[in-house]
Design an enzyme around this catalytic site. Structure first.
Site: not given
Lengths: 328, 346, 628
Positions: A90, A132-134
């Site tokens: 994201i 740092i991903e979703m």
């Protein structure tokens, strides 16, 4: 007891030697004794559950800013990865680890490079909660998804407790289990079709075995069933490169010195489509990867033609993505 | 010749004019009239009046009150009440306080009134002027009978007149010289028992008490004993008793009678004034104190009269006008009385 | 205090309900206690057993692998995964509950889990190590011969070292002798020192490869054995057995306990049952009692009904008697009122009689006097006639005649001097006046009584007041002064005799009040009666105000009561104001009294000008004279 074992060792070692002295190429004798087993042609998963899982797998609302879905990094058309060194999360954040393929992930005995998730269900929660991903959480996701009447209905149909995080995980996992790639050329060969693969590919397989790649990359998934230190013969620390947290691998889970640089042995089934390779995406091509493996893990050299053959063999491992054909 | 002064007091001028005119041809009298009691009193104080005749119903002061004052101021003035209103209270107080000579009701008879006034004047003259010779003749003979009938001597000496005749003292004074004189109680019915008992308890120690239950006993007591005061209880058969009292005064004027009446009767009272000159008229309920006071004062007056018999003249009574048929005892009584008086004189 | 509490019904019900609640809950509790969930026990035991079996299989797989009988690690990995799953199950079962009774088992459970975990770890290590070792063990013979051959010519010492190394390592591989190991390390060290002497890069590389592989073997082989030992001898088996034993004994205890509870439950239930039966019996008895008393009640009810009927009859009788008595009383009252009226009338009449007596007095007197005068005049006339005869007979100049004339002259002189004529005239005038006065009184009396008029008619109030005043003149003449304050009044509809009655009553009362005051003081004063009339709101008002003694509070409340009087016995009937107020009520008027003790009183009558419906005479109002 020890003596017994010693005796055993001796016995079996001898047999191994005998066997090894025989010509290796005995491709006609396909048996269940091959270290690599073909992927089963079917999986037993609830259709509806898988369908729901697919919806969720492709639902960007699982991410905080509704920009990232599971598929964003595990693209089903890109071999189950994003074919990048690191994935984008994201807010356009670049990740720190290479996304492994979702295909055949059901055959892995652990999930994640450091094996921290025991099951596919467990793995789903990881990216969702990773900032740092979703960068989201189940509450958020559920809030968003509960506005969708479709989800509400499906969840109430399939789960007696409706739309919960656990059930989302379960649905997605069930979907992921359907993502097998059976019937690769090599699998057909394993099944008895001697002409399914080319001579080079056969040679490649032989080299794969003889040089010892098979020691770790074995089983149904050609890997994914054990941990191994990355840098048996060449230490990572020899490298001038910096050591990141991700490089420490299993150490991050067990905090044991002996587990530093230990990773789950990845599946090689979809390597033809999942460049770049290794946890840090440091090998851009298969050939590079093979080279590195020889150096770090095998501690020996091989002539180019051997390595090329191995690469060809590896390519032949890729099977059809079943889901395209519809569920079983 | 001095004329007798008479005074008429009434708030109604016409009455005064009428009275004045009535006495116009009576040369014996000097008639004065007054409209107000105040003026009348002044006149009486200022001069010697023989007779005062007053109306009862007047503004400010009643006739009786006026006569009461006149009695105090000029006790020798004969007092007559002339009134059209038979007010019981007035009657009783005229007897008891005013000690009036006569009680005359309106409308009056001129002749009767003149006779009464003459009578009164005569009596008064005895004390006020030199003795008016009886031989003085008038065109009409007004010589009252009593002079002829009785043998009471007419004294020439004027007597001292004391202002306060009746003592207000409540204690039993040994007033009578002789213990022989007693009190007679006429108890003709049961109701009078309390009176007789009271009299007994109070006076037994000092005076002989006789109680008569009927006429015969009364006559007996009267003839045989010396009676100073008669306490007559007027209840049933009061007609008889009142006649008796009237006759008693005539025949034996020394005795003072106290009439204790069952109920106040105006006519009876008036008759007792005019014909019996009753000393006191006490309608029931009568308090013990009052009764005692009255008896005491009666006893005092008896003494006084005994010492000065001329006083008796004041109480000259009219002839008895009895409505009843002459009772059998009447004659007996009269004869008994006359015997008594004769004896007295002796 | 407890007694007090139990006595109040609220607390009683509260206590009873709590008691019942306790009984039921204890029953439930006991029952609950007897129930042991064997299922979980069975499940968990099965799980443990499964795990144990899996454990066995695990060992087998590992051994197979070590004996090179399995071709990949899939089996081991699958078992390991399964074991992890089963382990999770057990951990989420009741065994891992933090309850008191499970603490005993916790020890053995923890133990078991620990061993399992250890086993897993060791298995992982085993796999990793074995893979590498296998490779090295396979690769070494390939390369080492080759290299020795290559180097024999150029570096024979190294070659001999390598051969030594080779034999050592083969030995070690086979027999895992420590001595071999040590020697191998020594040889490696020796070779390493000599490696720089090798010219060919290739060979150098090969030798370094060989050396590294040998080192790996030397390092990993003992480790692998260790791992294998640890896996096989992980002690999970014992631990699981112990766990199972403890678990079963634990459950055994629970079962015993449950059995005890069952017994207790039995006893308790029995006791409860007995109590219930007892209560039921009590209930039954009470029902019988109720029935019995119910029947009694019914019979009593019937009796009551009878009595009631009887009572009603009696009441009727009584009512009849009472109403008769009431009528009698009413009659008596009327008679009494009548006699009171008669008495009052007598009084009144006495007053009137006196009023008439005065003029009669002087009329009568004057008649007699004038008669006297006349006789004198007639005497004179006869003398005159005699004289005239004499004159006629004898002539004027006779002595007789002269004497007679002298006598006459003297007579006439007397008559003139003594003012016969004016006096007679005066007396006659007086008589005329007196007769008028009497006439007036009689007329006013008639007016006042108005016996002929008992109906409502138009009446001039002022006239009424005037006639009333005349009637009362005798009473008022010496006592009080009458002041009149009249306004224009219309004629009002009323029964005039009654109104006159009322006015007379008020005026007489006023007089009496003034007399009352006068009686108390030395010098008599003329009192004041003010009569004021005015008209307002279709009513006429008459105010009779006196300067008398006033009315006190007690009297004010009661003065309109019949037979209530402040006068002495025989003086007042006590009916005046009561009849006054009745009359006014009859006329739909108002009567108000204000008074101040020692100062005076004021009676205000209000009468409506028009009487709408009161056409016919009200029989209860008495049209007779009455003076209170």
């Amino acid at each position: 007891m020890k003596k017994n074992i010693k005796k055993n060792n001796f016995f079996y070692f001898s047999i191994t030697l005998l066997l090894l002295s025989l010509p290796i190429a005995n491709t006609n004798a396909l048996s269940k004794h091959e270290p690599i087993q073909p992927i089963p042609l079917q999986v037993n998963v609830n259709k509806k559950l898988a369908a729901l899982g697919k919806m969720l797998f492709q639902d960007k609302r699982l991410s905080k800013d509704n920009s990232i879905s599971c598929e964003s990094c595990h693209n089903l058309n890109k071999g189950g990865t994003d074919q990048k060194q690191f994935s984008t999360g994201i807010n356009g954040t670049i990740g720190s680890i290479n996304a492994p393929t979702v295909y055949n992930s059901g055959f892995n005995y652990r999930q994640f490079w450091d094996g921290r998730a025991d099951t596919l269900e467990e793995q789903v929660a990881g990216p969702v909660h990773n900032p740092i991903e979703m960068g989201s959480n189940w509450e958020e996701v559920i809030t968003k998804l509960s506005k969708d009447k479709n989800y509400i209905q499906l969840f109430s149909e399939l789960y007696h407790d409706g739309l919960t995080g656990k059930n989302i995980q379960n649905a997605i996992a069930n979907f992921e289990r359907t993502l097998i790639t059976p019937n690769s050329k090599f699998d057909q060969y394993l099944r008895g079709n001697k002409n399914a693969i080319t001579l080079d590919e056969k040679k490649g397989y032989d080299y794969f075995k003889s040089y010892g790649c098979i020691a770790c990359h074995q089983g149904v998934n050609v890997g994914g069933n054990m941990f191994q230190k990355f840098g048996v013969f060449k230490k990572n620390s020899d490298n001038s490169q910096e050591i990141n947290k991700v490089d420490l691998g299993r150490y991050n889970v067990t905090k044991k010195e002996s587990d530093k640089f230990v990773f789950k042995v990845p599946s090689l089934r979809m390597v033809s489509q999942t460049a770049p390779y290794f946890h840090d995406g440091s090998a851009k091509t298969l050939r590079e990867a093979v080279d590195m493996m020889f150096e770090y893990q095998l501690g020996r050299q091989a002539p180019d033609h051997v390595k090329d053959a191995i690469v060809k063999f590896l390519i032949s491992l890729a099977g059809t993505t079943l889901y395209q054909k519809g569920d079983q | 010749m001095n004329k007798s002064k008479i005074l008429f007091v009434d708030d109604e001028k016409r009455i005064l004019r009428s009275l004045d005119a009535a006495f116009k041809f009576e040369d014996e009298f000097e008639v004065y009239t007054s409209n107000s009691a105040e003026e009348a009193l002044r006149l009486v104080k200022g001069d010697q009046f023989h007779v005062i005749i007053s109306d009862q119903r007047m503004p400010e002061v009643t006739g009786v009150e006026l006569l009461e004052k006149v009695r105090e101021v000029s006790p020798n003035t004969m007092r007559i009440l002339l009134t059209g209103y038979a007010d019981m209270d007035a009657i009783i107080s005229s007897i008891n306080e005013g000690e009036v000579f006569r009680y005359i009701t309106k409308p009056w008879n001129n002749k009767e009134l003149k006779d009464t006034v003459y009578q009164a004047s005569r009596i008064a003259s005895q004390y006020l002027n030199e003795a008016t010779p009886l031989s003085k003749t008038k065109k009409e003979d007004h010589t009252p009978d009593f002079i002829k009938g009785t043998e009471i001597p007419i004294l020439s000496d004027p007597l001292e007149i004391s202002a306060n005749v009746i003592t207000q003292d409540n204690t039993n004074i040994n007033i009578c010289e002789s213990l022989q004189e007693g009190i007679l109680v006429l108890e003709f019915d049961e109701k009078a028992k309390s009176i007789s008992e009271f009299v007994k308890t109070e006076y037994e120690s000092q005076y002989p008490i006789s109680i008569a239950h009927n006429m015969d006993q009364t006559i007996e007591s009267l003839s045989q004993k010396k009676i100073a005061v008669v306490v007559a209880c007027l209840g049933t058969g009061r007609g008889e008793i009142s006649t008796l009292l009237k006759l008693l005064k005539k025949e034996y004027p020394l005795a003072n009678t106290l009439a204790v009446a069952d109920r106040a009767d105006a006519d009876e009272a008036i008759a007792l004034i005019n014909q019996g000159q009753v000393y006191r008229y006490l309608p029931k309920p009568v308090s013990k104190g009052r009764l005692k006071l009255s008896i005491n004062s009666a006893l005092v007056y008896y003494n006084k009269c005994k010492q000065n018999p001329t006083l008796l003249a004041r109480h000259f009574v009219e002839s008895v006008q009895s409505e009843q048929e002459p009772s059998p005892w009447l004659d007996r009584f009269v004869s008994a009385m006359s015997k008594l008086t004769r004896r007295k004189v002796d | 205090m407890l007694g007090q509490i139990t006595r109040s019904p609220k607390t009683k019900t509260f206590l009873i309900s709590t008691l019942i609640l306790c009984a039921i809950s204890s029953l439930g509790f006991l029952y609950f206690k007897t129930k042991i969930n064997i299922n979980t026990y069975n499940e968990t035991t099965a799980q443990i057993r499964a795990l144990s079996q899996l454990d066995e299989a695990w060992n087998v797989e590992v051994l197979k692998s070590s004996a090179n009988l399995s071709h990949n690690y899939d089996n081991i990995s699958k078992l390991s995964s399964k074991s992890r799953q089963l382990k999770q199950n057990i951990l989420s079962s009741e065994l891992n509950k933090k309850s008191q009774d499970m603490k005993i088992l916790k020890n053995s459970l923890d133990h078991y889990i620990k061993f399992l975990n250890e086993k897993e770890v060791q298995t992982e290590y085993y796999k990793s190590s074995e893979a590498i070792l296998r490779n090295s063990e396979r690769f070494l013979p390939e390369i080492i011969e080759h290299t020795i051959d290559n180097i024999r010519s150029s570096n024979p010492d190294i070659a001999s070292d390598l051969s030594k190394l080779k034999s050592k390592i083969y030995n070690y591989i086979l027999f895992s002798d420590k001595a071999d190991r040590m020697l191998s390390y020594k040889t490696i060290a020796r070779i390493k020192s000599k490696i720089k002497f090798i010219e060919k890069e290739e060979i150098r590389l090969s030798i370094s490869n060989i050396l590294s592989h040998v080192e790996v073997i030397l390092e990993l082989k003992p480790k692998l054995e260790e791992y294998l030992n640890n896996i096989i001898l992980s002690g999970t088996h014992q631990a699981s057995s112990r766990l199972l034993d403890n678990y079963s004994s634990h459950y055994g205890l629970l079962i015993k306990e449950a059995a005890n509870y069952r017994l207790a439950l039995l006893v308790y239930s029995a006791a409860l049952l007995v109590t219930l039966l007892f209560l039921a019996n009590k209930l039954r008895l009470s029902y019988i009692k109720i029935n019995h008393s119910n029947k009694k009640l019914q019979s009593v009810n019937f009796k009551l009904k009878d009595l009631n009927d009887n009572l009603e009859h009696k009441v009727k009788e009584r009512t009849n008697t009472l109403s008769k008595t009431l009528n009698q009383l009413k009659n008596s009252q009327m008679q009494l009122v009548q006699s009171a009226k008669m008495a009052a009338m007598g009084q009144m009449v006495a007053g009137i009689a006196h009023e008439i007596n005065t003029p009669l007095g002087y009329i009568n007197g004057n008649v007699e006097t004038i008669e006297c005068f006349f006789s004198k005049i007639f005497q004179l006339i006869s003398q005159i006639s005699e004289t005239l005869v004499l004159i006629d007979k004898n002539g004027f100049n006779t002595f007789q005649t002269q004497q007679a004339i002298k006598h006459l002259t003297k007579q006439i002189k007397t008559i003139q001097e003594e003012e016969y004529e004016p006096q007679v005239k005066e007396l006659i005038a007086d008589m005329q006046y007196g007769l008028n006065h009497i006439d007036d009184i009689v007329i006013n009396l008639k007016n006042f009584s108005r016996m002929d008029r008992a109906e409502f008619s138009k009446f001039d109030l002022h006239q009424g007041i005037e006639s009333t005043l005349k009637v009362a003149h005798n009473s008022t003449k010496n006592t009080c002064q009458i002041v009149k304050e009249y306004s224009d009044l219309p004629k009002i509809e009323c029964i005039s005799s009654q109104i006159n009655q009322v006015l007379l009553n008020l005026i007489i009362n006023a007089c009496d009040a003034i007399n009352e005051t006068n009686n108390k003081i030395e010098k008599k004063r003329m009192g004041l009666i003010k009569i004021k009339t005015f008209c307002k709101n279709s009513h006429v008002f008459i105010e009779v105000q006196d300067s008398g003694c006033g009315i006190d509070e007690v009297t004010l409340k009661r003065m309109f009561d019949p037979f209530y009087t402040t006068k002495d016995v025989g003086k007042g009937t006590g009916l005046g104001l009561s009849i006054t107020s009745k009359i006014i009520k009859n006329h739909k008027g108002t009567l108000r009294v204000t008074s101040k003790l020692g100062i005076g009183s004021k009676f205000t009558i209000g009468l409506p000008i028009h009487q709408s419906n009161n056409i016919h005479q009200n029989k209860s109002s008495e049209p007779l004279l009455l003076v209170g």
